[in-house]
Design a protein around this motif. Structure first.
Motif, PDB file in Angstrom:
ATOM      1  N   THR A   1     -47.612  25.665  25.370  1.00 12.79           N
ATOM      2  CA  THR A   1     -47.539  26.370  26.648  1.00 12.79           C
ATOM      3  C   THR A   1     -46.299  27.255  26.725  1.00 12.79           C
ATOM      4  N   SER A   2     -45.205  26.817  26.112  1.00  8.06           N
ATOM      5  CA  SER A   2     -43.971  27.599  26.127  1.00  8.06           C
ATOM      6  C   SER A   2     -44.125  28.889  25.325  1.00  8.06           C
ATOM      7  N   VAL A   3     -44.711  28.770  24.131  1.00  4.20           N
ATOM      8  CA  VAL A   3     -44.908  29.957  23.294  1.00  4.20           C
ATOM      9  C   VAL A   3     -45.846  30.948  23.976  1.00  4.20           C
ATOM     10  N   VAL A   4     -46.943  30.438  24.536  1.00  5.51           N
ATOM     11  CA  VAL A   4     -47.903  31.322  25.202  1.00  5.51           C
ATOM     12  C   VAL A   4     -47.259  32.012  26.404  1.00  5.51           C
ATOM     13  N   ALA A   5     -46.450  31.271  27.167  1.00  2.31           N
ATOM     14  CA  ALA A   5     -45.783  31.849  28.331  1.00  2.31           C
ATOM     15  C   ALA A   5     -44.854  32.991  27.914  1.00  2.31           C
TER      16      ALA A   5
ATOM     17  N   ARG B   1     -63.195  26.626  22.570  1.00  6.32           N
ATOM     18  CA  ARG B   1     -61.913  26.975  23.181  1.00  6.32           C
ATOM     19  C   ARG B   1     -60.936  25.809  23.218  1.00  6.32           C
ATOM     20  N   VAL B   2     -61.341  24.663  22.652  1.00  3.44           N
ATOM     21  CA  VAL B   2     -60.517  23.462  22.764  1.00  3.44           C
ATOM     22  C   VAL B   2     -60.243  22.865  21.377  1.00  3.44           C
ATOM     23  N   PRO B   3     -59.545  23.599  20.500  1.00  5.17           N
ATOM     24  CA  PRO B   3     -59.205  23.073  19.175  1.00  5.17           C
ATOM     25  C   PRO B   3     -58.064  22.056  19.296  1.00  5.17           C
TER      26      PRO B   3
ATOM     27  N   LEU C   1     -53.299  25.667  30.076  1.00  3.37           N
ATOM     28  CA  LEU C   1     -53.099  25.135  28.722  1.00  3.37           C
ATOM     29  C   LEU C   1     -52.435  23.762  28.720  1.00  3.37           C
ATOM     30  N   PHE C   2     -52.166  23.207  29.886  1.00  2.00           N
ATOM     31  CA  PHE C   2     -51.561  21.883  29.960  1.00  2.00           C
ATOM     32  C   PHE C   2     -52.624  20.793  29.876  1.00  2.00           C
ATOM     33  N   VAL C   3     -52.247  19.655  29.289  1.00  2.00           N
ATOM     34  CA  VAL C   3     -53.089  18.464  29.273  1.00  2.00           C
ATOM     35  C   VAL C   3     -52.562  17.511  30.327  1.00  2.00           C
TER      36      VAL C   3
END
Length: 287
Positions: free
Chosen positions: A36-40, A89-91, A244-246
């Motif tokens: 999530t950090s990288v995507v943000a 979409r959920v690898p 993108l969080f679980v």
């Protein structure tokens, strides 16, 4: 912005092996947080909001699944078993930023339990008893299988559309338990008139997704107990396609990933109500 994967052959190679279920969960949560950090950061760069211009991701032969010596074959030693959905979409490994040989992954539409799925599960728990520390059920928002079950629940006369497909019918029937539980929970929280709300179907799908993951985790824990699998920890969570969080409970703006333990049977009704209230708090059933 540059996203760089870097391998330094002079660095010592270390393999992260969690000692218990708590350590295994931390590895998965930390990995999801990295994603999530990288995507943000990439999203900010795309929008021209500045931030870092370079992200370096360290790699090693072990994380790439490559043998350290040519011709050698590494021993299979996953530390977590993940039962997820087949949705493209959920690898699972990328979601938790995990490497080769870290996870034993089972994927089936709706993350439900069938005979073949249970066979793979039983095999893994027995075969990798020394390395496995955790079992995870991973659902995801917007699940097509759960949505199909909700459509069938809301329009039972259309059930004939799948009645002659045994495999699909079996899948929908398994998820229907969670759908019925979710419908009852929403009514208990909001009253019977909630069925007339324009967003009722969306709310029902969302609650059912989380409840379905929890029920599957409940079933897996019983399965472990049935064949003497010891005290292996079973948890569940749902991957939110938007954030993108679980997380084990719906949240509009999650700040960290997490899991919840497989529920006890007597807690399922209460859990359904908590999930329904969380969806209400998100504003899905707002005015």
């Amino acid at each position: 912005m540059d996203l760089i994967y870097r391998y330094d052959p002079h660095l010592p190679i270390s393999v992260e092996c969690p000692s218990d279920s708590a350590a295994a969960m931390r590895l998965l949560c930390d990995g999801n947080l990295r994603l999530t950090s990288v995507v943000a950061q990439m999203q900010k760069a795309t929008l021209g909001e500045g931030g870092v211009s370079e992200i370096v991701v360290p790699m090693s032969p072990v994380s790439l699944g490559l043998p350290l010596v040519a011709g050698a074959v590494s021993t299979q030693r996953p530390y977590a078993l993940v039962l997820g959905c087949s949705d493209a979409r959920v690898p699972v490994e990328p979601i938790f930023d995990q490497s080769f040989n870290d996870l034993f992954v089972l994927r089936i539409a709706g993350n439900v339990l069938g005979t073949e799925c249970l066979g793979s599960f039983d095999y893994a728990v027995r075969q990798f008893a020394d390395s496995l520390k955790l079992v995870v059920v991973l659902g995801h928002t917007g699940c097509g299988a759960v949505s199909a079950a909700v459509e069938t629940y809301l329009s039972p006369t259309d059930y004939a559309d799948i009645a002659f497909t045994h495999a699909l019918r079996s899948l929908i029937d398994r998820i229907m338990i969670a759908v019925r539980g979710a419908a009852g929970a929403i009514q208990q929280v909001c009253g019977r008139k909630v069925q007339q709300h324009p967003n009722y179907k969306d709310a029902l799908i969302e609650v059912a997704v989380y409840l379905n993951a929890a029920i599957t985790a409940f079933d897996l824990r019983r399965e472990i107990a049935a064949f003497g699998g010891g005290s292996m920890h079973v948890v569940y969570g749902v991957y939110d396609l938007a954030t993108l969080f679980v997380s084990p409970i719906p949240a509009a703006h999650p700040t960290k990933p997490g899991f919840a333990p497989a529920p006890q049977q007597e807690n399922l009704t209460t859990l359904g109500q908590q999930l329904a209230q969380a969806v209400v708090d998100k504003g899905v059933l707002g005015e």
